[in-house]
Design a protein around this motif. Structure first.
Motif, PDB file in Angstrom:
ATOM      1  N   GLN A  17       0.827  -1.165   0.056  1.00  0.00           N
ATOM      2  CA  GLN A  17      -0.101  -0.032  -0.209  1.00  0.00           C
ATOM      3  C   GLN A  17       0.713   1.007   0.006  1.00  0.00           C
ATOM      4  N   ARG A  18       0.601   2.008  -1.066  1.00  0.00           N
ATOM      5  CA  ARG A  18       1.973   3.117  -1.100  1.00  0.00           C
ATOM      6  C   ARG A  18       1.698   4.607  -1.017  1.00  0.00           C
ATOM      7  N   ALA A  19       0.109   4.924  -0.676  1.00  0.00           N
ATOM      8  CA  ALA A  19      -0.080   6.203  -0.378  1.00  0.00           C
ATOM      9  C   ALA A  19       0.007   6.891   1.195  1.00  0.00           C
ATOM     10  N   ALA A  20       0.746   7.826   1.135  1.00  0.00           N
ATOM     11  CA  ALA A  20       0.803   8.453   2.579  1.00  0.00           C
ATOM     12  C   ALA A  20      -0.648   8.719   3.003  1.00  0.00           C
ATOM     13  N   PRO A  21      -1.312   9.562   2.228  1.00  0.00           N
ATOM     14  CA  PRO A  21      -2.663   9.929   3.031  1.00  0.00           C
ATOM     15  C   PRO A  21      -3.297   8.756   3.234  1.00  0.00           C
ATOM     16  N   GLY A  59      11.770   0.600  -1.745  1.00  0.00           N
ATOM     17  CA  GLY A  59      11.543   1.717  -0.614  1.00  0.00           C
ATOM     18  C   GLY A  59      11.293   3.031  -0.819  1.00  0.00           C
ATOM     19  N   THR A  60      11.729   4.069   0.059  1.00  0.00           N
ATOM     20  CA  THR A  60      11.186   5.301  -0.532  1.00  0.00           C
ATOM     21  C   THR A  60      12.125   6.341   0.204  1.00  0.00           C
ATOM     22  N   MET A  61      12.402   7.550  -0.642  1.00  0.00           N
ATOM     23  CA  MET A  61      13.285   8.535  -0.040  1.00  0.00           C
ATOM     24  C   MET A  61      12.589   9.069   1.095  1.00  0.00           C
ATOM     25  N   GLY A  62      11.508   9.169   1.511  1.00  0.00           N
ATOM     26  CA  GLY A  62      10.887   9.464   2.570  1.00  0.00           C
ATOM     27  C   GLY A  62      11.138   8.953   3.973  1.00  0.00           C
ATOM     28  N   GLU A  63      11.555   7.587   3.614  1.00  0.00           N
ATOM     29  CA  GLU A  63      12.244   7.277   4.837  1.00  0.00           C
ATOM     30  C   GLU A  63      13.083   8.160   5.506  1.00  0.00           C
ATOM     31  N   PHE A  69       2.580   7.155   8.343  1.00  0.00           N
ATOM     32  CA  PHE A  69       2.402   5.839   8.866  1.00  0.00           C
ATOM     33  C   PHE A  69       2.997   4.610   7.632  1.00  0.00           C
ATOM     34  N   TYR A  70       2.530   5.122   6.324  1.00  0.00           N
ATOM     35  CA  TYR A  70       3.084   4.577   5.026  1.00  0.00           C
ATOM     36  C   TYR A  70       4.628   4.664   5.091  1.00  0.00           C
ATOM     37  N   HIS A  71       5.086   5.867   5.078  1.00  0.00           N
ATOM     38  CA  HIS A  71       6.732   5.895   5.139  1.00  0.00           C
ATOM     39  C   HIS A  71       7.113   4.985   6.060  1.00  0.00           C
ATOM     40  N   GLY A 105      12.378   8.171  -5.015  1.00  0.00           N
ATOM     41  CA  GLY A 105      11.766   9.329  -5.039  1.00  0.00           C
ATOM     42  C   GLY A 105      10.336   9.301  -5.520  1.00  0.00           C
ATOM     43  N   VAL A 106       9.579  10.772  -5.458  1.00  0.00           N
ATOM     44  CA  VAL A 106       8.349  10.732  -6.127  1.00  0.00           C
ATOM     45  C   VAL A 106       8.370  10.808  -7.851  1.00  0.00           C
ATOM     46  N   VAL A 107       7.572   9.493  -8.211  1.00  0.00           N
ATOM     47  CA  VAL A 107       7.633   9.309  -9.561  1.00  0.00           C
ATOM     48  C   VAL A 107       6.802  10.149 -10.331  1.00  0.00           C
ATOM     49  N   GLY A 116      -2.740  10.217  -5.853  1.00  0.00           N
ATOM     50  CA  GLY A 116      -1.986  11.114  -7.000  1.00  0.00           C
ATOM     51  C   GLY A 116      -0.661  11.729  -6.438  1.00  0.00           C
ATOM     52  N   THR A 117       0.374  11.578  -7.305  1.00  0.00           N
ATOM     53  CA  THR A 117       1.461  12.334  -6.813  1.00  0.00           C
ATOM     54  C   THR A 117       1.492  13.618  -7.417  1.00  0.00           C
ATOM     55  N   VAL A 118       2.396  14.474  -6.883  1.00  0.00           N
ATOM     56  CA  VAL A 118       2.344  15.875  -6.818  1.00  0.00           C
ATOM     57  C   VAL A 118       2.308  16.069  -8.422  1.00  0.00           C
ATOM     58  N   ARG A 155      -0.647  15.368 -10.403  1.00  0.00           N
ATOM     59  CA  ARG A 155      -1.582  16.083 -10.000  1.00  0.00           C
ATOM     60  C   ARG A 155      -1.563  17.500 -10.493  1.00  0.00           C
ATOM     61  N   PHE A 156      -0.280  17.954 -10.707  1.00  0.00           N
ATOM     62  CA  PHE A 156      -0.299  19.554 -11.170  1.00  0.00           C
ATOM     63  C   PHE A 156      -0.547  19.617 -12.681  1.00  0.00           C
ATOM     64  N   VAL A 157      -0.177  18.491 -13.301  1.00  0.00           N
ATOM     65  CA  VAL A 157      -0.572  18.466 -14.936  1.00  0.00           C
ATOM     66  C   VAL A 157      -1.910  18.328 -15.099  1.00  0.00           C
ATOM     67  N   LEU A 205      -3.256  25.020  -9.185  1.00  0.00           N
ATOM     68  CA  LEU A 205      -2.513  23.883  -8.526  1.00  0.00           C
ATOM     69  C   LEU A 205      -2.332  23.949  -7.229  1.00  0.00           C
ATOM     70  N   THR A 206      -2.673  22.507  -6.633  1.00  0.00           N
ATOM     71  CA  THR A 206      -2.743  22.684  -5.017  1.00  0.00           C
ATOM     72  C   THR A 206      -1.619  22.504  -4.427  1.00  0.00           C
ATOM     73  N   VAL A 207      -0.674  23.603  -4.363  1.00  0.00           N
ATOM     74  CA  VAL A 207       0.382  23.705  -3.325  1.00  0.00           C
ATOM     75  C   VAL A 207       0.102  23.538  -1.823  1.00  0.00           C
ATOM     76  N   TYR A 208       0.663  22.497  -1.136  1.00  0.00           N
ATOM     77  CA  TYR A 208       0.456  22.565   0.331  1.00  0.00           C
ATOM     78  C   TYR A 208       1.321  23.483   0.884  1.00  0.00           C
ATOM     79  N   GLY A 209       0.853  24.466   1.774  1.00  0.00           N
ATOM     80  CA  GLY A 209       1.680  25.358   2.439  1.00  0.00           C
ATOM     81  C   GLY A 209       2.566  26.323   1.790  1.00  0.00           C
ATOM     82  N   GLY A 243       7.751  25.397  -0.081  1.00  0.00           N
ATOM     83  CA  GLY A 243       9.224  24.965   0.131  1.00  0.00           C
ATOM     84  C   GLY A 243       9.621  23.763   0.223  1.00  0.00           C
ATOM     85  N   GLN A 244       8.804  22.588   0.731  1.00  0.00           N
ATOM     86  CA  GLN A 244       9.368  21.372   0.873  1.00  0.00           C
ATOM     87  C   GLN A 244       9.570  20.735  -0.261  1.00  0.00           C
ATOM     88  N   THR A 245      11.064  20.161  -0.277  1.00  0.00           N
ATOM     89  CA  THR A 245      11.972  19.471  -1.390  1.00  0.00           C
ATOM     90  C   THR A 245      11.905  17.979  -1.429  1.00  0.00           C
TER      91      THR A 245
HETATM   92  N1  USQ Z   1       1.584  17.978  -2.457  1.00  0.00           N
HETATM   93  C1  USQ Z   1       1.232  19.337  -2.529  1.00  0.00           C
HETATM   94  N2  USQ Z   1       0.047  19.221  -3.437  1.00  0.00           N
HETATM   95  C2  USQ Z   1      -0.481  18.156  -3.790  1.00  0.00           C
HETATM   96  C3  USQ Z   1       0.122  16.932  -3.413  1.00  0.00           C
HETATM   97  C4  USQ Z   1       1.494  17.055  -2.925  1.00  0.00           C
HETATM   98  O1  USQ Z   1       1.709  20.196  -2.202  1.00  0.00           O
HETATM   99  O2  USQ Z   1      -1.382  18.353  -4.440  1.00  0.00           O
HETATM  100  C5  USQ Z   1       3.264  18.040  -1.527  1.00  0.00           C
HETATM  101  C6  USQ Z   1       2.981  16.948  -0.347  1.00  0.00           C
HETATM  102  O3  USQ Z   1       2.804  17.857   0.803  1.00  0.00           O
HETATM  103  C7  USQ Z   1       4.391  16.703  -0.392  1.00  0.00           C
HETATM  104  C8  USQ Z   1       5.061  16.581  -1.524  1.00  0.00           C
HETATM  105  O4  USQ Z   1       4.157  17.389  -2.423  1.00  0.00           O
HETATM  106  O5  USQ Z   1       5.355  17.529   0.454  1.00  0.00           O
HETATM  107  C9  USQ Z   1       4.906  14.969  -2.065  1.00  0.00           C
HETATM  108  O6  USQ Z   1       3.765  14.554  -2.092  1.00  0.00           O
HETATM  109  P1  USQ Z   1       3.122  13.550  -2.981  1.00  0.00           P
HETATM  110  O7  USQ Z   1       1.844  13.000  -2.723  1.00  0.00           O
HETATM  111  O8  USQ Z   1       3.522  13.592  -4.420  1.00  0.00           O
HETATM  112  O9  USQ Z   1       4.219  12.151  -2.324  1.00  0.00           O
HETATM  113  P2  USQ Z   1       4.328  11.363  -1.107  1.00  0.00           P
HETATM  114  O10 USQ Z   1       3.203  11.285  -0.328  1.00  0.00           O
HETATM  115  O11 USQ Z   1       5.574  11.728  -0.355  1.00  0.00           O
HETATM  116  O12 USQ Z   1       4.323   9.737  -1.622  1.00  0.00           O
HETATM  117  C10 USQ Z   1       4.811   9.611  -3.016  1.00  0.00           C
HETATM  118  C11 USQ Z   1       4.113   8.040  -3.279  1.00  0.00           C
HETATM  119  C12 USQ Z   1       4.775   7.242  -2.529  1.00  0.00           C
HETATM  120  C13 USQ Z   1       6.301   7.187  -2.533  1.00  0.00           C
HETATM  121  C14 USQ Z   1       6.990   8.748  -2.344  1.00  0.00           C
HETATM  122  C15 USQ Z   1       8.333   9.097  -2.454  1.00  0.00           C
HETATM  123  O13 USQ Z   1       2.961   8.049  -3.124  1.00  0.00           O
HETATM  124  O14 USQ Z   1       4.491   5.861  -2.616  1.00  0.00           O
HETATM  125  O15 USQ Z   1       6.856   6.710  -1.489  1.00  0.00           O
HETATM  126  O16 USQ Z   1       6.130   9.429  -3.115  1.00  0.00           O
HETATM  127  S1  USQ Z   1       9.134  10.181  -1.405  1.00  0.00           S
HETATM  128  O17 USQ Z   1       8.189  11.314  -1.231  1.00  0.00           O
HETATM  129  O18 USQ Z   1      10.440  10.178  -1.771  1.00  0.00           O
HETATM  130  O19 USQ Z   1       9.221   9.427  -0.079  1.00  0.00           O
END
Ligand code: USQ
Ligand code: NAD
Length: 387
Positions: A99-103, A143-147, A180-182, A209-211, A236-238, A241-243, A252-256, A259-261
Motif C-alpha cells: 500500500q503506497r499512499a501516505a494519505p 523503499g522510499t526517499m521519505g524514509e 505511517f506509510y513511510h 523519490g516521487v515518480v 495522485g503524486t504531486v 496532479r499538477f499536470v 495547482l494545489t500547493v500545500y503550505g 518550500g518542501q523539497t
Molecule cells: N503536495 C502538494 N500538493 C499536492 C500533492 C502533494 O503540495 O497536491 C506535496 C506534499 O505535501 C509533499 C510532496 O508534495 O510534500 C510530495 O507528495 P506526494 O503525494 O507527491 O508524494 P508522497 O506522499 O511523498 O508519496 C509518493 C508516493 C509514495 C512514495 C513517495 C516517495 O505516493 O509511494 O514512497 O512519493 S518520497 O516522497 O520520496 O518518499
C-alpha cells in the motif's frame, strides 16, 4: 534472468514487467488487485483507463510473442508466497506490492494498521520464503526517499559512517519519516537488513523519490498496455496532479508555502533502475541501498515548472498544509549508485511535461474535480476526531 515482479498490476510494477520482458528476461507478475479495490473504496479511478491484468498480458504476447506468467494472490498469505517462489524459481524478485499512499495510511487507525500489516507482513513472508526455498534469490525492494525525512545533514545511500566518543561505526542511516506509510518502509528496511546479516540473504533497497510520468517505451505500443495515472488527493503524486490541474484550469494545489523539497524521478528511469539492480545483484549477505531519484525540486518549483510549460493560464493556490512536514529545510542527497551502474537520467523537461499534458487532455472528461481537494489531515487524530 528469471524475474518475478510483485505488484505487477500497479502503476510502476506493470511498466517494469514489460521493460524486463522486452530486455529478454523471463518475467512473471503477481498481484492481489487490492489497488483496484482502493479505487472502489474511495470512489476514484485512474485517469487513463486500464485493462485487466489478463488482457494486458495477452496483448503483450500478441504484440511481441513474449509471455508473462501471472500469479494472483496476497503476499500476506504465506502459503501463496511460498508456492509462487517454489513454482517460478526466480533469480530476482522485484517487490512493489505494498500500500503506497501516505494519505491513505493517515485516514484513520484502520488504514494505518492495514498499511503496516500489509507492507511489513508481506515483506516478512517474502524474506522467509527466500531464506527457506532459495537464499541465492536477489530481493530488489522498493523503499522510499521519505524514509529519511528531511534531516539537516546530507542524506547518504542507506548507510552512515558515525564517529562517537572517538570510535567509528557504519550504521543504517537514521530515519525520520512523515507518515505511517513511510514508516512501514522503514520497518521493511530494518527487517531486510536483519535478514541479510543473519541469514546471508542478498537484497537491494531502492529508496525511490516521487515518480512522475505515465508512459514508457513499452506501454505506448498499444492503449491496452497503458499503466494507471492517479490524480486524486490520496493516490495522485504531486507532479502528475499538477499536470491534470493545469489542463483543467484548476489552481495547482500547493500545500503550505511549497518550500518542501523532494527527490523526483521519471517513470522511464524507474524501469531502467530496476533492470540495472536486477542485472547487477547484491552480494550474499549484502544489504545494498540506492537512492533512486534523479533531481531535487521544491513543490513550489514543481508548480512553477508545470505553469511555465503549459501553453494556457495557470494559477497556484497555496492551501493550508494538510500534512505535518517541514516547509523550509536543508536537502542534499547522494544518488550516485545507480548512475555508476549505468543509469542515464531523464531530467524533468518541457518535452516530458508536454506529453503528459496530452495524456491529461485526452482523458480530461474522466476527471472528478471532487477528487482534487485533500481531505486527509495528518493532525486529525489530535483534533478529538473519533478514530
Ligand atoms: N503536495 C502538494 N500538493 C499536492 C500533492 C502533494 O503540495 O497536491 C506535496 C506534499 O505535501 C509533499 C510532496 O508534495 O510534500 C510530495 O507528495 P506526494 O503525494 O507527491 O508524494 P508522497 O506522499 O511523498 O508519496 C509518493 C508516493 C509514495 C512514495 C513517495 C516517495 O505516493 O509511494 O514512497 O512519493 S518520497 O516522497 O520520496 O518518499
Ligand atoms: P501501486 O499501488 O500502483 O502498485 C502496487 C501494487 O501492489 C498494486 O497493484 C496492488 O494491488 C499490489 N499489492 C499491494 N499489496 C499487495 C499484497 N499484499 N499482495 C499482492 N499484491 C499487493 O503503487 P506504485 O505507485 O506502482 O508503487 C509501487 C511501489 O513503489 C510501492 O512499494 C511504493 O511504495 C514504491 N514507490 C512508489 C512511488 C511513486 O511515486 N508511485 C515512489 C517511491 C516508491
Amino acid at each position: 534472468m528469471r524475474i518475478l515482479v510483485l505488484g505487477g498490476d500497479g502503476y510502476l510494477g506493470w511498466p517494469t514487467a514489460l521493460h524486463l520482458s522486452q530486455c529478454g528476461h523471463d518475467v512473471a507478475v503477481a498481484d492481489n488487485f487490492v489497488r483496484r479495490q482502493y479505487d472502489f473504496e474511495l470512489g476514484m479511478d485512474s485517469l487513463v483507463p486500464i485493462e485487466s491484468l489478463q488482457t494486458r498480458v495477452s496483448t503483450w504476447q500478441d504484440l511481441t510473442g513474449k509471455t508473462i506468467k501471472v500469479y494472483v494472490g496476497d503476499l500476506t498469505e504465506a502459503d501463496f508466497t511460498y508456492e509462487m517462489i517454489r513454482d517460478f524459481g526466480p533469480e530476482a524478485v522485484v517487490h512493489f506490492a505494498e500500500q503506497r499512499a501516505a494519505p491513505y495510511s493517515m485516514i484513520d487507525r484502520k488504514h494505518a494498521v492495514y498499511t503496516q500489516v500489509n507492507n511489513v507482513v508481506g515483506t516478512l513472508n517474502l524474506l522467509y520464503a527466500i531464506a527457506e526455498i532459495d537464499p541465492e534469490i536477489h530481493l530488489v525492494k522498493l523503499g522510499t526517499m521519505g524514509e529519511y525525512g528531511t534531516p539537516n545533514i546530507d542524506i547518504e545511500e542507506g548507510w552512515l559512517e558515525v564517529e562517537h566518543n572517538g570510535r567509528t561505526d557504519r550504521m543504517l542511516y537514521p530515519k525520520r519519516p512523515g507518515s505511517f506509510y513511510h514508516l512501514s518502509k522503514v520497518h521493511d528496511s530494518h527487517n531486510m537488513e536483519f535478514a541479510c546479516r543473519i541469514w546471508g540473504l542478498r537484497a537491494t533497497d531502492l529508496n525511490q523519490g516521487v515518480v512522475y510520468g505515465q508512459q514508457t517505451a513499452e506501454t505506448v505500443l498499444d492503449d491496452r498496455l497503458a499503466t494507471r495515472f492517479d490524480y486524486d488527493a490520496v493516490f495522485g503524486t504531486v507532479l502528475n496532479r499538477f499536470v491534470v490541474q493545469a489542463v483543467l484550469g484548476h489552481p495547482l494545489t500547493v500545500y503550505g508555502t511549497g518550500g518542501q523539497t523532494r527527490g523526483i524521478i521519471d517513470i522511464r528511469d524507474t524501469v531502467r533502475c530496476i533492470q540495472l539492480a536486477c542485472e547487477n545483484p547484491a552480494e550474499r549477505g549484502e544489504f545494498r541501498v540506492f537512492n533512486q531519484m534523479t533531481e531535487s525540486l521544491s513543490v513550489a518549483d514543481i508548480a512553477a515548472t508545470v505553469a511555465k510549460s503549459y501553453p494556457g493560464e495557470v494559477t497556484v493556490h497555496n492551501l493550508d498544509n494538510p500534512r505535518v512536514e517541514k516547509e523550509e529545510h536543508y536537502y542534499k542527497v547522494v544518488h550516485s549508485g545507480l548512475v555508476e551502474l549505468g543509469l542515464e537520467p531523464h531530467l524533468l523537461s518541457d518535452t516530458l511535461i508536454t506529453s503528459l499534458f496530452d495524456v491529461a487532455k485526452r482523458y480530461s472528461d474522466r476527471v472528478d474535480l471532487n477528487a482534487m481537494q485533500p481531505r486527509v489531515n495528518w493532525r486529525g487524530a489530535l483534533d478529538g476526531v473519533t478514530r
